[in-house]
Design an enzyme around this catalytic site. Structure first.
Site, PDB file in Angstrom:
ATOM      1  N   SER A 429       2.656   9.344  16.593  1.00 33.01           N
ATOM      2  CA  SER A 429       2.043   9.617  15.310  1.00 33.01           C
ATOM      3  C   SER A 429       0.799  10.581  15.165  1.00 33.01           C
ATOM      4  CB  SER A 429       1.798   8.493  14.386  1.00 33.01           C
ATOM      5  OG  SER A 429       0.826   7.732  15.330  1.00 33.01           O
ATOM      6  N   HIS A 450       8.798  11.931  14.196  1.00 34.63           N
ATOM      7  CA  HIS A 450       7.796  10.619  13.936  1.00 34.63           C
ATOM      8  C   HIS A 450       8.555   9.920  12.545  1.00 34.63           C
ATOM      9  CE1 HIS A 450       3.581  10.049  11.509  1.00 34.63           C
ATOM     10  NE2 HIS A 450       4.160   9.146  12.303  1.00 34.63           N
ATOM     11  N   GLU A 462       9.368  13.321   9.970  1.00 36.32           N
ATOM     12  CA  GLU A 462       8.657  14.402  10.277  1.00 36.32           C
ATOM     13  C   GLU A 462       9.501  15.017  11.801  1.00 36.32           C
ATOM     14  OE1 GLU A 462       4.101  15.006   8.820  1.00 36.32           O
ATOM     15  OE2 GLU A 462       4.395  13.339  10.440  1.00 36.32           O
ATOM     16  N   ASN A 500       0.018  12.633   8.228  1.00 38.90           N
ATOM     17  CA  ASN A 500      -1.249  11.902   8.695  1.00 38.90           C
ATOM     18  C   ASN A 500      -2.547  12.803   8.488  1.00 38.90           C
ATOM     19  OD1 ASN A 500      -0.174   9.405   9.387  1.00 38.90           O
ATOM     20  ND2 ASN A 500       0.179  10.059  11.353  1.00 38.90           N
TER      21      ASN A 500
END
Length: 688
Positions: A429, A450, A462, A500
């Site tokens: 991540s 991800h 992702e 993120n």
């Protein structure tokens, strides 16, 4: 009655015997005096209820009213199910052409179906949703084939049922149960549908013909229960409606999601008068179509379709091997097995493998899989402590600890075991793929997948490429995500990738605000009132403060743009092992369940909401400018489906454009002057 019903759904296929004509969208056949109308929308794998479907049904009713048969059976020719609801593509045109008039015509058709002087039976396999469910409700009886489900997901589009669902369902079953289904958008699966009274019978496919014949001979009707009769009184409905409003407001505030509140009003005011309720439903639905909330939620629907459409094609992945039976590895392996992949799951310890199987079974049960489907899924999930599955795997997913050294060591053991052409994907991540690629057996076949936790509920994945990843590899990985019913967005390697990178400034700013003396309850309340599903402080606890700290440190090290400083309070909590929900205490105490802050915002900083939300928008613009992601639409889709970013606002970029990109950039400049360079507007704002 054996002639019209032949094998379909793999071993069986619906056939109409001596059909008098065949046409789209309705195929018609007749045998033994019973007319079968089969919905078969041309060129689609799933039926949707369009104007053509309703007008076609009207033409069939012209004949049925003139030549009344022994009975009418309505079902679908599509393996995927009965009907997925209204054709949403036509909603914009519908609004422009006079929605109320079009709705009235649709109501007239279903009223005619309901009024036929012969038994009418809907045979439902798969899902009957929205307008599809409303067609089934206009029939006198409903036979559910094992695995069938019924629901009204219109609330997810900022609407309520519009073709008679509001009054037909509340008159068929317990009105409170009916309202709950419509207000929440939840589905009633086979057994629940039977217990509620939606389905009159539940049968296996091979027994449909017998069930139809028996139902045609029955004289049984539908009796209204005592509760339904009691709710004919205005005072009883008003009391129930007041309770509904309170519960609905908690999850769908009226100023942001008006549809469920309109539906409660309609039922409270007209629940004892079908005609008035029908007229109110039509008027309300037509107005809601024009609302910003519905337009934006329909946009979210099409964003989902865009991600799906971008991942079509074969993935060439039959066997998946997952390394690591921690929380993420367990979820990935279990979900892939449930969705039809053969999965081997490896770990250095055997206990986590047993827990992984138990967790997968629970996920399958929660997804309402049949016993046979659960058995098959469990057969596909193979605990593999020795890693024997690696040599057969088309895709190896590494879900190990977030440490470069450990991951590279794991990769070193794969070089002589993975077969030619196999893909290695990391579920990292926060780590850069550039730091990991040299350890991979074949950098060209190495990428990131991800997933978000829990995989069984979080739709986005992702698909991360580094500059050496083969395009065919990312295409196959996106197709794999689609094959397991997840939504892929393709991004390039960048600190935090997209989600993120955008989310971290939002979380860090919340901690800065706490350090300034603003309470966590006030901060989270402000975010929730903006439209976020959960406040940033509670979200940090839910993700895990250790994970949040790791991601924040990674972004601080990897970005050339300023971020808020990492709070010493966050570091102290991680050092004390107060990591959030998973340890029972973080910023909140979780021993009594999830927090539900609802603080008064009087006295809060006037720029509180902008300080939380605008850094997130700013990071999204940075990702667009640096080609981390291809388009604004993909940014919006990713942030909605991964973080729950206020869906009624249409996504962060859509919100920025609606508010005015120049206004947002100017506001960021003001915040930068007041609070520091972390708010400086990205250069990409000028290109929007």
């Amino acid at each position: 009655m054996t002639g019209p019903v032949l094998k379909y759904l793999g071993e069986t296929k619906l056939e109409l015997g001596p059909a008098t004509k065949e046409a789209h969208p309705w195929r018609r056949g007749e045998a033994d005096g019973v007319v079968w109308l089969v919905l078969d929308c041309e060129g689609k794998s799933v039926n949707t209820v369009s104007r053509d479907v309703i007008e076609g049904l009207a033409r069939e009713l012209d004949d049925l009213e003139e030549n009344v048969p022994k009975g009418v059976v309505i079902r679908s020719a599509k393996i995927a199910g009965f009907a997925a609801g209204a054709d949403i593509d036509g909603f914009d045109d519908m609004a422009g052409e006079g929605a109320a008039d079009l709705l009235k015509r649709g109501h007239d058709v279903l009223d005619r179906l309901e009024a036929l002087p012969c038994p009418t039976i809907a045979v439902v396999h798969g899902a009957a949703l929205g307008a599809g469910f409303e067609i089934a409700l206009a029939c006198g009886y409903r036979i559910a084939v094992e695995g069938a489900s019924f629901g009204f997901p219109e609330v997810q589009l900022g609407l309520h049922p519009g073709l008679g669902g509001t009054f037909r369902l509340t008159s068929l079953i317990d009105p409170l149960e009916a309202m709950t289904l419509m207000l929440t958008g939840k589905t009633a699966h086979t057994r629940k549908a039977k217990s509620l009274g939606i389905a009159d019978e539940v049968v296996r496919e091979r027994h449909v013909g017998t069930a139809v014949a028996a139902m045609l001979d029955t004289k049984a009707g539908h009796e209204r229960g005592l509760k339904a009769k009691a709710l004919d009184f205005d005072s009883a409905r008003s009391l129930a409606a007041r309770q509904m409003r309170g519960e609905t407001e908690k999850k769908a505030p009226k100023d942001k999601y008006p549809a469920p509140h309109r539906q409660i009003d309609i039922w409270e005011e007209h629940g004892d008068d079908r005609g008035a309720m029908q007229a109110a439903e039509i008027e309300s639905f037509a107005k809601l179509l024009e609302s910003d909330t519905s337009k934006n939620l329909r946009r979210v629907f099409f964003l989902r379709q865009r991600l799906k459409d971008g991942a079509r094609g074969a993935d060439g992945i039959d066997h998946v091997h997952v390394i690591g039976a921690g929380a993420m590895g367990t979820e990935i392996a279990g979900w892939a097995a449930i969705k039809g992949k053969t999965v081997t799951l490896g770990d250095v310890e055997t206990d986590p493998l047993g827990r992984a199987v138990a967790r997968a079974r629970k996920v399958a049960e929660d997804a309402h899989l049949s016993k046979i489907e659960i058995r098959d899924a469990m057969d596909r999930l193979i605990p593999d402590p020795k890693g024997y599955g690696i040599v057969r795997a088309d895709l190896v997913i590494e879900a190990g600890p977030e440490t470069v050294g450990i991951k590279r060591k794991m990769y070193g053991g794969l070089a002589d075991r993975m077969k030619d052409g196999a893909i290695l994907a990391t579920n990292t991540s926060s780590l850069s793929l550039d730091d990991l690629r040299d350890g991979a057996p074949d950098a060209v076949h190495f990428a990131g997948l991800h997933f978000f936790n829990p995989v069984s509920k979080m739709q986005l994945v992702e698909v991360v490429r580094h500059d050496g990843t083969d395009d065919e590899i990312t295409r196959r990985l996106a197709a794999f995500c689609s094959a397991i019913d997840r939504l892929p967005v393709q991004v390039r390697d960048y600190p935090g990738f997209l989600v993120n990178r955008a989310l971290t400034p939002y979380l860090l700013e919340a901690m800065v605000l706490m350090d300034e003396g603003v309470s966590k309850e006030v901060i989270d309340t402000a975010a929730i009132r903006f439209g976020m599903p959960i406040g940033p402080v509670a979200l940090a606890d839910q993700v895990g403060l250790d994970i949040g700290l790791h991601v924040a440190e990674s972004l601080h090290a990897g970005l050339d743009t300023p971020l808020a400083e990492i709070s010493s309070t966050l570091r102290d909590k991680v050092d004390a092992n107060d990591l959030g929900k998973k340890t029972g205490r973080g910023f909140y105490a979780w021993s009594d369940g999830s927090p539900h802050p609802d603080a008064a915002l009087e006295g809060a900083p006037e720029d509180l909401t902008d300080r939380l939300i605008l850094p997130l928008l700013n990071a999204c613009v940075e990702c667009l400018r640096k080609d981390v992601v291809a388009s604004s639409d993909e940014v919006d889709a990713a942030m909605i489906f991964a973080t729950g970013f206020a869906p009624f606002r249409g996504g962060p970029m859509h919100y920025a454009r609606h508010r005015g990109t120049q206004e947002v950039a100017e506001r960021l400049t003001e915040l930068a002057e007041r609070h520091g360079p972390r708010f400086e507007p990205d250069a990409g704002w000028s290109d929007l």
